[in-house]
Design a protein around this motif. Sequence first.
Motif, short mmCIF file in Angstrom:
data_model
loop_
_atom_site.label_atom_id
_atom_site.label_comp_id
_atom_site.label_asym_id
_atom_site.label_seq_id
_atom_site.Cartn_x
_atom_site.Cartn_y
_atom_site.Cartn_z
N TYR A 47 0.80 -1.21 0.00
CA TYR A 47 0.00 0.00 0.00
C TYR A 47 0.84 1.27 0.00
N ALA A 48 2.08 1.18 0.49
CA ALA A 48 2.90 2.38 0.59
C ALA A 48 4.38 2.00 0.59
N VAL A 49 5.23 2.99 0.31
CA VAL A 49 6.68 2.80 0.31
C VAL A 49 7.26 3.48 1.54
N PRO A 50 8.16 2.81 2.27
CA PRO A 50 8.77 3.43 3.45
C PRO A 50 9.48 4.74 3.10
N TRP A 51 9.34 5.70 3.98
CA TRP A 51 10.00 7.00 3.78
C TRP A 51 11.03 7.19 4.88
N ASP A 52 10.70 8.01 5.87
CA ASP A 52 11.66 8.22 6.95
C ASP A 52 11.42 7.20 8.06
N SER A 53 12.41 7.05 8.92
CA SER A 53 12.31 6.11 10.03
C SER A 53 12.77 6.79 11.32
N GLY A 54 12.66 6.07 12.43
CA GLY A 54 13.04 6.66 13.71
C GLY A 54 13.90 5.74 14.54
N PRO A 55 15.07 5.30 14.01
CA PRO A 55 15.95 4.46 14.83
C PRO A 55 16.31 5.19 16.11
N VAL A 56 16.10 4.54 17.24
CA VAL A 56 16.23 5.20 18.53
C VAL A 56 17.69 5.41 18.92
N ALA A 57 17.96 6.56 19.50
CA ALA A 57 19.30 6.88 19.99
C ALA A 57 19.16 7.74 21.24
N VAL A 58 20.23 7.79 22.02
CA VAL A 58 20.27 8.68 23.18
C VAL A 58 21.11 9.90 22.79
N PHE A 59 20.51 11.07 22.86
CA PHE A 59 21.20 12.33 22.60
C PHE A 59 21.63 12.89 23.95
N TYR A 60 22.91 13.19 24.09
CA TYR A 60 23.40 13.55 25.43
C TYR A 60 24.32 14.77 25.39
N ARG A 61 24.41 15.45 26.53
CA ARG A 61 25.30 16.59 26.69
C ARG A 61 26.69 16.09 27.08
N ARG A 62 27.63 16.22 26.17
CA ARG A 62 29.01 15.77 26.42
C ARG A 62 29.60 16.41 27.68
N ASP A 63 29.38 17.72 27.83
CA ASP A 63 30.01 18.43 28.95
C ASP A 63 29.45 17.98 30.30
N PHE A 64 28.15 17.67 30.35
CA PHE A 64 27.55 17.22 31.60
C PHE A 64 28.07 15.83 32.00
N TYR A 65 28.17 14.96 31.01
CA TYR A 65 28.67 13.61 31.27
C TYR A 65 30.14 13.66 31.69
N GLU A 66 30.91 14.51 30.99
CA GLU A 66 32.35 14.60 31.30
C GLU A 66 32.57 15.14 32.71
N LYS A 67 31.76 16.10 33.11
CA LYS A 67 31.89 16.66 34.45
C LYS A 67 31.64 15.60 35.52
N ALA A 68 30.81 14.61 35.18
CA ALA A 68 30.50 13.54 36.13
C ALA A 68 31.41 12.32 35.93
N ALA A 69 32.39 12.46 35.03
CA ALA A 69 33.31 11.35 34.70
C ALA A 69 32.55 10.11 34.23
N VAL A 70 31.50 10.35 33.43
CA VAL A 70 30.70 9.25 32.87
C VAL A 70 31.01 9.11 31.38
N ASP A 71 31.48 7.94 30.99
CA ASP A 71 31.76 7.64 29.59
C ASP A 71 30.53 6.92 29.02
N PRO A 72 29.84 7.52 28.04
CA PRO A 72 28.64 6.88 27.51
C PRO A 72 28.90 5.49 26.92
N ALA A 73 30.14 5.23 26.51
CA ALA A 73 30.47 3.91 25.95
C ALA A 73 30.32 2.81 26.99
N THR A 74 30.32 3.19 28.26
CA THR A 74 30.19 2.17 29.33
C THR A 74 28.74 1.94 29.73
#
Length: 423
Positions: A132-159
Amino acid sequence: MCLKFLGASTAMLLLAAPAFAQTETVTIWSWNVAASALKSTVEGFNKQNPDIKIVVEDLGNNQVFDKTLAACAAGGDGLPDIVTIENFEAELFWSRFPDCFANLTELGYTPEKQALFPDFKRTELEVDGVAYAVPWDSGPVAVFYRRDFYEKAAVDPATIKSWDDFIAAGKKVMAANPGTVMAQADFNGDSEWFRMIANEQGCGYFSTDGQNITINQPACVATLEKVKEMKDAGIITAAIWDEKIQANTAGKAASQMYGAWYEGTVRSGSPDLSGKWGVYLMPSLTADGPHAANLGGSSLAISSTSQHKEAAWKYIDYALTTNEGQVTMLKSFGLVPSLLSAIDDPFVKEKQAYWGGQAVWTDILATLPKIVPSRGTAFQSDADAIYKATQTKYFAGGYPDAKAALDDAAKQIETATGLPVAQ
């Protein structure tokens, strides 16, 4: 004498001149950024098809849905050539009005072209052998984060591999950045976090064949338990869409989890924070669990009453099944391609300055083949409304546990839909 010859010469020239090609007009209904994205493809399309005029009408999301529903109920009267349809609502149209849209396999949507897209995007668009229709855009989920906030807390997102890791990291980030919350969710009006994590775990409101209710299966129960645990830990607070955008700009949110289309929202909503944001894959219930899900996305369908089906198909074929069409929309308006080959496009591989030099599109699009299909069925809206009411009651202590809450939701959905609860 001269006038006579002039008239004859002119007549000969007219007879010898080729007939001008007649322009065919294709009209599309869409909304907001999606409509703007479609307009961005017209120049490239017309280089190949100068005799087809594309007219995109920006009607607004609700208007497109309501007008399409009404037009289909009227036998297709008043529909444009092409309609934008959200995957979330797609099966409502196919089930109620199966003759309202053209079967695209008859216009050139071959099995080879269908295979250009991931299964999860096709599940709700191809029913009983009809595309009935052709796929257009999608919404693969991701976490968008503030690098400076994580760094201040010594949190590495890779962990951050599991949701337990996310909770622990959230406590650190919030302690190091007073007045900041780890993440936000519309707990009062949406089911977003539950749907994202449930999809990641291979669970949803209904089975993939659309024949059973599966909201109370173990993976969904574990999902609801974890969402409540994060809420109770205080690392996720309730916020509606506009409040999230305001929190991003004001530095009150350290992270937001959404479909990848949210990239454009962060970038355009907080332009002064360039270089301070990054992206990482969503955590899972276990460190070695799946880390891919989808939230949102649309498709393009051709109305069965269109007098320009072939021209409409030519446009859809260009805009959606080619890297040129899809990546043009990604570049211009951040619409995330469903097209699997888009990951090989040079632009997708580029490091993005706003995101701290991270090649975010490569990271995000790499999850597309890993996303598990989630069937909405014609009853998605009914089931979602029941879930949201159940979620509110569960968070308020109205059920002894998540299993009891989702068992109740399953029974309500069974009553509303007539479908059986999976055993």
